[in-house]
Motif scaffolding. Structure first.
Motif, PDB file in Angstrom:
ATOM      1  N   THR A  25      -6.469  11.172   0.769  1.00 36.62           N
ATOM      2  CA  THR A  25      -5.432  10.170   0.546  1.00 36.62           C
ATOM      3  C   THR A  25      -4.115  10.708   1.097  1.00 36.62           C
ATOM      4  N   VAL A  26      -3.521   9.947   1.980  1.00 37.95           N
ATOM      5  CA  VAL A  26      -2.241  10.331   2.561  1.00 37.95           C
ATOM      6  C   VAL A  26      -1.229   9.226   2.285  1.00 37.95           C
ATOM      7  N   ARG A  27       0.018   9.591   2.287  1.00 34.99           N
ATOM      8  CA  ARG A  27       1.072   8.611   2.017  1.00 34.99           C
ATOM      9  C   ARG A  27       1.110   7.561   3.112  1.00 34.99           C
ATOM     10  N   ALA A  28       1.180   6.294   2.689  1.00 31.95           N
ATOM     11  CA  ALA A  28       1.214   5.190   3.650  1.00 31.95           C
ATOM     12  C   ALA A  28       2.576   5.110   4.327  1.00 31.95           C
ATOM     13  N   SER A  29       2.639   4.339   5.390  1.00 36.82           N
ATOM     14  CA  SER A  29       3.915   4.106   6.067  1.00 36.82           C
ATOM     15  C   SER A  29       4.825   3.261   5.176  1.00 36.82           C
ATOM     16  N   PRO A  30       6.131   3.396   5.324  1.00 33.80           N
ATOM     17  CA  PRO A  30       7.051   2.586   4.512  1.00 33.80           C
ATOM     18  C   PRO A  30       6.819   1.096   4.736  1.00 33.80           C
ATOM     19  N   PRO A  31       7.001   0.282   3.708  1.00 30.09           N
ATOM     20  CA  PRO A  31       6.878  -1.169   3.869  1.00 30.09           C
ATOM     21  C   PRO A  31       8.030  -1.706   4.714  1.00 30.09           C
ATOM     22  N   PRO A  32       7.960  -2.956   5.152  1.00 29.36           N
ATOM     23  CA  PRO A  32       9.054  -3.530   5.945  1.00 29.36           C
ATOM     24  C   PRO A  32      10.394  -3.464   5.208  1.00 29.36           C
ATOM     25  N   ALA A  33      11.454  -3.463   5.967  1.00 30.34           N
ATOM     26  CA  ALA A  33      12.800  -3.335   5.392  1.00 30.34           C
ATOM     27  C   ALA A  33      13.092  -4.368   4.304  1.00 30.34           C
ATOM     28  N   PRO A  34      12.724  -5.661   4.471  1.00 29.16           N
ATOM     29  CA  PRO A  34      13.006  -6.634   3.400  1.00 29.16           C
ATOM     30  C   PRO A  34      12.327  -6.276   2.077  1.00 29.16           C
ATOM     31  N   VAL A  35      11.117  -5.706   2.150  1.00 25.14           N
ATOM     32  CA  VAL A  35      10.421  -5.317   0.924  1.00 25.14           C
ATOM     33  C   VAL A  35      11.115  -4.127   0.271  1.00 25.14           C
ATOM     34  N   ARG A  36      11.528  -3.158   1.082  1.00 22.29           N
ATOM     35  CA  ARG A  36      12.245  -1.994   0.541  1.00 22.29           C
ATOM     36  C   ARG A  36      13.539  -2.439  -0.144  1.00 22.29           C
ATOM     37  N   PRO A  78       0.836  -1.206   0.000  1.00 25.90           N
ATOM     38  CA  PRO A  78       0.000   0.000   0.000  1.00 25.90           C
ATOM     39  C   PRO A  78       0.871   1.256   0.000  1.00 25.90           C
ATOM     40  N   THR A  79       0.548   2.183  -0.892  1.00 29.82           N
ATOM     41  CA  THR A  79       1.301   3.434  -0.951  1.00 29.82           C
ATOM     42  C   THR A  79       0.475   4.614  -0.450  1.00 29.82           C
ATOM     43  N   ILE A  80      -0.818   4.410  -0.314  1.00 31.97           N
ATOM     44  CA  ILE A  80      -1.663   5.473   0.223  1.00 31.97           C
ATOM     45  C   ILE A  80      -2.556   4.902   1.315  1.00 31.97           C
ATOM     46  N   SER A  81      -2.958   5.782   2.191  1.00 33.80           N
ATOM     47  CA  SER A  81      -3.923   5.436   3.225  1.00 33.80           C
ATOM     48  C   SER A  81      -5.133   6.344   3.035  1.00 33.80           C
ATOM     49  N   VAL A  82      -6.304   5.746   3.037  1.00 31.80           N
ATOM     50  CA  VAL A  82      -7.536   6.506   2.818  1.00 31.80           C
ATOM     51  C   VAL A  82      -8.122   6.891   4.173  1.00 31.80           C
ATOM     52  N   GLU A  83      -8.358   8.183   4.359  1.00 32.23           N
ATOM     53  CA  GLU A  83      -8.875   8.683   5.626  1.00 32.23           C
ATOM     54  C   GLU A  83     -10.073   9.594   5.385  1.00 32.23           C
ATOM     55  N   PRO A  84     -10.932   9.795   6.380  1.00 34.17           N
ATOM     56  CA  PRO A  84     -12.088  10.689   6.222  1.00 34.17           C
ATOM     57  C   PRO A  84     -11.625  12.126   6.005  1.00 34.17           C
ATOM     58  N   PRO A  85     -12.483  12.973   5.434  1.00 32.56           N
ATOM     59  CA  PRO A  85     -12.116  14.392   5.286  1.00 32.56           C
ATOM     60  C   PRO A  85     -11.896  15.035   6.652  1.00 32.56           C
ATOM     61  N   ARG A  86     -11.115  16.112   6.657  1.00 33.17           N
ATOM     62  CA  ARG A  86     -10.799  16.761   7.934  1.00 33.17           C
ATOM     63  C   ARG A  86     -12.053  17.301   8.610  1.00 33.17           C
ATOM     64  N   THR A  87     -12.967  17.813   7.817  1.00 29.72           N
ATOM     65  CA  THR A  87     -14.244  18.284   8.373  1.00 29.72           C
ATOM     66  C   THR A  87     -15.374  17.592   7.625  1.00 29.72           C
ATOM     67  N   PRO A  88     -16.361  17.040   8.336  1.00 32.51           N
ATOM     68  CA  PRO A  88     -17.410  16.258   7.687  1.00 32.51           C
ATOM     69  C   PRO A  88     -18.579  17.085   7.157  1.00 32.51           C
ATOM     70  N   GLN A  89     -18.605  18.400   7.434  1.00 31.11           N
ATOM     71  CA  GLN A  89     -19.797  19.177   7.136  1.00 31.11           C
ATOM     72  C   GLN A  89     -20.156  19.187   5.646  1.00 31.11           C
ATOM     73  N   GLN A  90     -19.139  19.340   4.784  1.00 27.84           N
ATOM     74  CA  GLN A  90     -19.404  19.412   3.356  1.00 27.84           C
ATOM     75  C   GLN A  90     -20.049  18.117   2.850  1.00 27.84           C
ATOM     76  N   MET A  91     -19.529  16.986   3.302  1.00 29.87           N
ATOM     77  CA  MET A  91     -20.070  15.699   2.889  1.00 29.87           C
ATOM     78  C   MET A  91     -21.486  15.501   3.445  1.00 29.87           C
ATOM     79  N   GLU A  92     -21.689  15.873   4.681  1.00 38.67           N
ATOM     80  CA  GLU A  92     -23.008  15.712   5.287  1.00 38.67           C
ATOM     81  C   GLU A  92     -24.047  16.574   4.574  1.00 38.67           C
ATOM     82  N   LYS A  93     -23.671  17.802   4.198  1.00 38.90           N
ATOM     83  CA  LYS A  93     -24.584  18.681   3.473  1.00 38.90           C
ATOM     84  C   LYS A  93     -24.963  18.077   2.125  1.00 38.90           C
TER      85      LYS A  93
END
Length: 539
Positions: free
Chosen positions: A426-437, A289-304
């Motif tokens: 979308t935010v950058r995911a954490s680095p993969p384990p050292a063997p994968v890198r 995984p290279t990105i992490s999907v997270e909720p918007p910083r403020t939910p008001q726009q989506m709720e509206k």
């Protein structure tokens, strides 16, 4: 008069399930049903992990019976005792067994123990290891008039059980050491040293490796194979007239991507169709995984926007990703809504994968691009606003925070008002384990599939640039441009802008390279095996 007291607790039941030779696609329908229903899964080998991971219930107890408390191999009697206890404790239990379950798999001893204890059981046969591995190795066991097939456990006494003759095939099962010992004993017993033999490791899996050699060369050939990979203890050796047809009938190890280790920089739930297609072409997938999907910083726009959807604010809802579908679905759940809230709305999906996510939710999209599966392709087919035909001129676009403006600008040019709403970040995911890198940098991977510009940027950011030998495959021109800007030479560009087409284009690339090597009389090597002659990437 005495009465007989009924047992207060049922004794339970056991399904002895043959899991086949290793390829999950060879599991029988009944085997899958039994595993899915089991309260406990009993196993004695690590190779069953993939079966359990895919089909067992989340709350099924996993009971290993390979070794006892002192880490010593468990006896047949101890295994049978553990099996009976598990059935009494869990009701319905599945016991996983190699291959068909009946050949060198311990079924007889454990089944008799169940009968003695009054435990009901069934046997679910699987695909036999000898027949399956021979087929995957391209060796027909009954070719050229063969009338007998002998399956023999390799080892000190095996030479007494193998049978010579033009009308006979032999299949030997065992470790490398046992096969070396058996082949030497066969030569001492009168077999010709030049007798052909095919030995397969990891039979029917995408990691399968087969060696065609002679009895006299078994030891050096297995030693050479062991230097390239771990052999394990489950080798299958085949002797018989069918070996002569191997060049023509080898279908598995000649797949375009056979043995390739392909890096897929996406999340697991986004990669299912991609990894399945890679497997069909013979590749092994590694998901990073290279990105992490997270909720918007403020939910008001989506709720509206969701409230506007319910109250009739929109004519269209346009989904540009599976993540957008998921984000709206989660917000619906918060508000106690379901798919019926889309009644009267027109639904657009940017491509087939997003459309399928909607269908899984019970929604059939009204618009999917007929051509390029992208925002550009969606715009080509999206009708302009018509004051007569369209009662409302507004479109709801739930999208990522980093989405491009292509779709919004195009819709506005067509006369639509657009609510471009951040449904997720979308935010950058954490680095993969050292063997994968390290594997990414040192050329262990044969190819990497880039499905967006962000996957390029993020992979390089968290793990570094792929080795120069690694084949770079990109889903479209924009992604390819980003890859080149990061110093990567793009080898493969998908014929259509979707992940499945990307895999198929990579397979075509690999097949062309394979055909060229064969025509030139050169060995067929994977990119990771050609690291010494790696091409220099564009800088």
């Amino acid at each position: 008069m005495s009465t007989v007291k009924a047992n207060s607790k049922p004794l339970g039941s056991i399904s002895f399930v043959g899991v086949g030779p290793g390829d999950l696609g060879l599991l029988t329908v009944r085997a899958i049903e039994a595993i899915e229903q089991a309260g406990a899964i009993i196993y004695d080998r690590d190779i069953y992990a993939a079966v359990v991971e895919r089909y067992a219930k989340n709350d099924a107890e996993l009971i290993g019976i390979e070794a006892d408390a002192a880490s010593l191999p468990m006896s047949n009697a101890a295994r049978a005792k553990r099996l009976v206890k598990a059935a009494k404790d869990h009701g319905h239990v599945v016991r996983l067994l190699d291959g068909d379950g009946a050949v060198f798999a311990g079924l007889a001893e454990e089944g008799l123990a169940c009968r003695k204890a009054g435990i009901q059981f069934e046997v679910v046969p699987g695909v036999s290891i000898p027949a399956a591995v021979a087929s995957y190795a391209g060796v027909p066991l009954t070719a050229d008039g063969v009338r007998g097939v002998h399956v023999v456990q390799a080892g000190p006494q095996a030479v007494q059980n193998v049978v010579s003759g033009k009308k006979t095939s032999n299949v030997l099962l065992g470790s490398a050491g046992e096969l070396i010992e058996t082949s030497a004993a066969m030569i001492e017993d009168g077999w010709k040293p030049e007798t052909p033999i095919v030995i397969s490791a990891d039979g029917t899996r995408v990691s399968q490796a087969s060696v065609e050699t002679t009895l006299a060369e078994v030891k050096p050939q297995l030693a050479a194979l062991a230097r390239r990979r771990e052999l394990g203890t489950d080798l299958v050796a085949m002797l018989g007239p069918g070996i002569a047809h191997r060049a023509a009938l080898s279908w598995f190890e000649t797949k375009p991507l056979f043995g390739w280790n392909v890096l897929v920089p996406r999340t697991k739930d986004q990669s299912t169709s991609t990894t399945e297609r890679l497997t069909e072409f013979g590749a092994v997938s590694t998901i990073v995984p290279t990105i992490s999907v997270e909720p918007p910083r403020t939910p008001q726009q989506m709720e509206k926007a969701i409230k506007g959807l319910v109250t009739g604010r929109y004519e269209w809802v346009g989904f540009t990703s599976v993540n957008a579908v998921r984000a709206v679905k989660e917000k619906f759940s918060e508000f106690g809504l379901d798919a019926r809230a889309f009644a009267g709305l027109k639904i657009a999906a940017v491509g087939g994968v997003t459309a399928q996510a909607l269908r899984d939710w019970g929604i059939e999209p009204d618009l999917v691009p007929s051509g390029e599966q992208s925002a550009k392709g969606l715009l080509v087919d999206w009708p302009p606003f018509d004051k007569v035909l369209d009662p409302i001129n507004r479109v709801f676009l739930p999208r990522a925070d980093i989405a491009t403006e292509t779709l919004v600008a195009g819709l506005q040019e067509g006369g639509w008002e657009v609510d471009d709403v951040t449904a997720y970040r979308t935010v950058r995911a954490s680095p993969p384990p050292a063997p994968v890198r390290e594997a990414i940098k040192n050329g262990t991977f044969d190819a990497v599939l880039f499905t967006s510009s962000s996957t390029v940027r993020n992979l390089v950011g968290i793990a570094g640039k792929p080795h120069a030998s690694c084949v770079i495959a990109c889903i479209g021109p924009a992604t390819a441009k980003t890859a080149e800007e990061h110093g990567l030479r793009v080898d493969v560009l998908a014929s259509e802008t979707n992940a499945i087409s990307l895999v198929e284009s990579l397979a075509d690339f690999a097949q062309s390279a394979r055909d060229a090597a064969i025509e030139a009389g050169e060995p067929v090597l994977r990119p990771s095996q050609r690291k010494g002659a790696a091409r220099r990437r564009a800088r």
